[in-house]
Write a protein that holds these residues in place. Structure first.
Motif, PDB file in Angstrom:
ATOM      1  N   UNK A   1      -8.882 -42.934 -25.081  1.00 30.38           N
ATOM      2  CA  UNK A   1     -10.324 -42.808 -24.857  1.00 30.38           C
ATOM      3  C   UNK A   1     -10.872 -44.140 -24.343  1.00 30.38           C
TER       4      UNK A   1
ATOM      5  N   UNK B   1     -16.229 -36.116 -29.025  1.00 30.89           N
ATOM      6  CA  UNK B   1     -14.825 -36.404 -29.309  1.00 30.89           C
ATOM      7  C   UNK B   1     -14.550 -36.022 -30.763  1.00 30.89           C
ATOM      8  N   UNK B   2     -13.333 -35.548 -31.074  1.00 34.94           N
ATOM      9  CA  UNK B   2     -13.073 -35.061 -32.433  1.00 34.94           C
ATOM     10  C   UNK B   2     -12.954 -36.129 -33.523  1.00 34.94           C
ATOM     11  N   UNK B   3     -12.799 -37.399 -33.158  1.00 40.90           N
ATOM     12  CA  UNK B   3     -12.595 -38.420 -34.204  1.00 40.90           C
ATOM     13  C   UNK B   3     -13.907 -39.078 -34.608  1.00 40.90           C
ATOM     14  N   UNK B   4     -14.088 -39.240 -35.929  1.00 36.46           N
ATOM     15  CA  UNK B   4     -15.261 -39.935 -36.418  1.00 36.46           C
ATOM     16  C   UNK B   4     -15.208 -41.414 -35.985  1.00 36.46           C
ATOM     17  N   UNK B   5     -16.338 -41.884 -35.501  1.00 30.12           N
ATOM     18  CA  UNK B   5     -16.400 -43.285 -35.069  1.00 30.12           C
ATOM     19  C   UNK B   5     -16.042 -43.475 -33.605  1.00 30.12           C
ATOM     20  N   UNK B   6     -15.669 -42.373 -32.912  1.00 29.54           N
ATOM     21  CA  UNK B   6     -15.233 -42.507 -31.518  1.00 29.54           C
ATOM     22  C   UNK B   6     -16.373 -42.974 -30.610  1.00 29.54           C
TER      23      UNK B   6
ATOM     24  N   UNK C   1     -18.885 -44.956 -31.414  1.00 24.75           N
ATOM     25  CA  UNK C   1     -19.097 -46.394 -31.623  1.00 24.75           C
ATOM     26  C   UNK C   1     -17.995 -47.192 -30.917  1.00 24.75           C
ATOM     27  N   UNK C   2     -16.761 -46.684 -31.014  1.00 16.65           N
ATOM     28  CA  UNK C   2     -15.681 -47.380 -30.329  1.00 16.65           C
ATOM     29  C   UNK C   2     -15.907 -47.347 -28.812  1.00 16.65           C
TER      30      UNK C   2
ATOM     31  N   UNK D   1     -16.640 -35.862 -34.209  1.00 18.42           N
ATOM     32  CA  UNK D   1     -16.005 -35.217 -35.365  1.00 18.42           C
ATOM     33  C   UNK D   1     -17.064 -34.795 -36.369  1.00 18.42           C
ATOM     34  N   UNK D   2     -16.823 -35.126 -37.643  1.00 19.63           N
ATOM     35  CA  UNK D   2     -17.801 -34.803 -38.681  1.00 19.63           C
ATOM     36  C   UNK D   2     -18.839 -35.913 -38.824  1.00 19.63           C
TER      37      UNK D   2
ATOM     38  N   UNK E   1     -21.649 -38.138 -36.382  1.00 20.26           N
ATOM     39  CA  UNK E   1     -23.065 -38.054 -36.009  1.00 20.26           C
ATOM     40  C   UNK E   1     -23.289 -37.183 -34.777  1.00 20.26           C
TER      41      UNK E   1
END
Lengths: 154, 307
Positions: free
Chosen positions: B89, B107-112, B114-115, B130-131, B133
């Motif tokens: 990503x 995107x499915x990952x939490x924090x993606x 912000x990254x 993801x779960x 925001x």
């Protein structure tokens, strides 16, 4: 009293004494320092030593080694009140308490398997640290680690 | 208000004044969202990077951009991209941010999100991580409540999956800044996490919990329904029982306030009977439409275009 103390904790010429470790955490301190079995220098570990201030404490002494900042930060996460005594030529050259950092990077693995920091992406874990009790909040997924922090150390 | 080139990652990045700034701008742009034509974003390009399925979020961003005269770049299916070759990503963001003026990402990952913001040279708008925001959903929910009801002294019941639902966590956070009176209605296994409830109360919301939907209906301004997902229940019989207990039909609407509105982030499955669609209380389709002016507002704000 002094005879008993000498038996437990033999003085060292050069190295580090980590004192006032939270009782039960000495093994985790050794793990942080990468001491697992074969190790060239003398390492002394005392567990559940009576302490006026703490009731009980652990102590770790390592000869011929002074700790790096990252190691000190990791120790602070599992035992906030630990003190570091730097010994040079049998004298205490420096003494201080470990300090909890405000942010820890690349030290702890996030407990959320779905966190972006646990993927192949080029990011390292990053947590905000809160005190009393120690809480680590992942800046990426916001999951909070409050217990068994030692198990999640990288 | 300093928004230009700012990333939109989480509602927690917004003050109440900033939320109102977005809502006010959306109100100005709503006539354009209803079919007007503008060149406000002419020459601008929005990239849509959706690594997960989306209908409303993706299409309303596209609509917002097109109605403002801008263009859209779509990632398309994953199979047709370098994602299948294993591209990260982070690399994708580095590249796409050189093609576009802003990126909307799901995107499915939490924090993606912000990254992604760390690697992007243009603003990232989080379309769901993801779960984690989904801030644009919360902003359109607030817009709907402000327009169709009122935000101050609000009595709201939020129903369904309050444990895992990301929209619910963000919405209750935003409402807590208005001191809302929030009733949380859910089965015991899907209750809102204690930590989130404690945060809400600390910020001034009044929070009450119940498992009984019917007892709350006659004393609220907004009924916010959410989907209860089948996969949360190991036992299918248990799921059916719970899904049945949290379903709204016209039979429930006899004693509700005349002005009470029913909202739902959609897609719905069983939670709202289709007979409710024609009642004066239903607002979920309007709510879905309000995603367009809200996203128009955000796009103009992050691209630094005045209205």
């Amino acid at each position: 009293m002094s005879a008993e103390k000498e038996l437990r904790v033999r003085p060292i010429r050069n190295g580090t004494v980590i004192d006032r470790i939270l009782a039960g955490q000495a093994m985790n301190v050794l793990k942080i320092l990468g001491i697992k079995g074969a190790y060239s220098d003398v390492v002394t570990m005392a567990m559940n030593v009576p302490s006026k201030a703490l009731g009980q404490k652990d102590i770790v002494k390592i000869e011929n080694r002074e700790l790096e900042e990252k190691e000190l930060d990791k120790i602070s996460l599992i035992s906030t009140g630990a003190t570091i005594n730097i010994i040079r030529d049998f004298e205490v050259a420096d003494k201080y308490q470990v300090e909890l950092p405000e942010i820890v990077e690349s030290m702890v693995k996030c407990i959320n398997p779905n966190c972006i920091s646990n993927t192949k992406e080029p990011v390292t874990s990053k947590f905000e640290v809160k005190k009393d009790p120690v809480q680590l909040r992942c800046i990426y997924c916001e999951n909070i680690i409050t217990e068994n922090i030692a198990e999640h150390l990288l | 208000m300093r928004f230009e080139r700012r990333h939109i990652i989480s509602m927690k990045d917004f003050t109440r004044d900033e939320m109102e700034y977005v809502l006010d701008r959306a109100a100005k742009l709503e006539p354009l969202a209803r079919g007007g034509r503008s060149d406000l974003l002419a020459g601008k390009i929005l990239a849509l990077l959706f690594y997960e399925p989306s209908t409303r979020t993706r299409m309303s961003f596209e609509t917002a951009m097109l109605r403002l005269g801008g263009n859209v770049l779509n990632l398309g299916s994953k199979e047709a991209t370098s994602i299948v070759k294993g591209e990260t990503l982070a690399d994708m963001i580095r590249v796409v941010s050189t093609y576009s003026d802003a990126i909307v990402q799901r995107h499915p990952s939490e924090g993606s999100a912000l990254m992604a913001a760390e690697f992007s040279s243009v603003p990232i708008i989080n379309g769901g991580d993801g779960a984690g925001h989904h801030p644009t959903q919360t902003l359109l929910d607030l817009y709907t409540i402000r327009k169709e009801s009122h935000l101050d002294n609000l009595d709201i019941a939020i129903v369904g999956d309050l444990k895992y639902g990301r929209t619910v966590h963000s919405l209750t956070y935003a409402l807590s800044l208005y001191g809302a009176n929030i009733t949380l209605v859910s089965p015991p296994q899907l209750k809102m996490p204690d930590q989130i409830k404690a945060d809400l109360k600390a910020r001034g919301a009044r929070v009450r919990e119940t498992e009984n939907l019917e007892e709350t209906l006659d004393c609220i301004d907004v009924l916010y329904m959410t989907r209860i997902q089948k996969e949360r229940f190991p036992d299918p019989t248990e799921y059916k029982k719970v899904a049945g207990a949290y379903k709204i039909t016209t039979g429930h609407l006899g004693n509700v306030r005349d002005s009470m509105i029913i909202m739902h982030p959609l897609p719905r499955v069983y939670e709202i009977d289709s007979s409710v669609d024609t009642s004066s209380h239903a607002r979920y389709f309007e709510q879905s439409f309000y995603g367009v002016p809200i996203r128009m507002a955000l796009l103009t704000i992050v691209m630094g275009v005045g209205v």
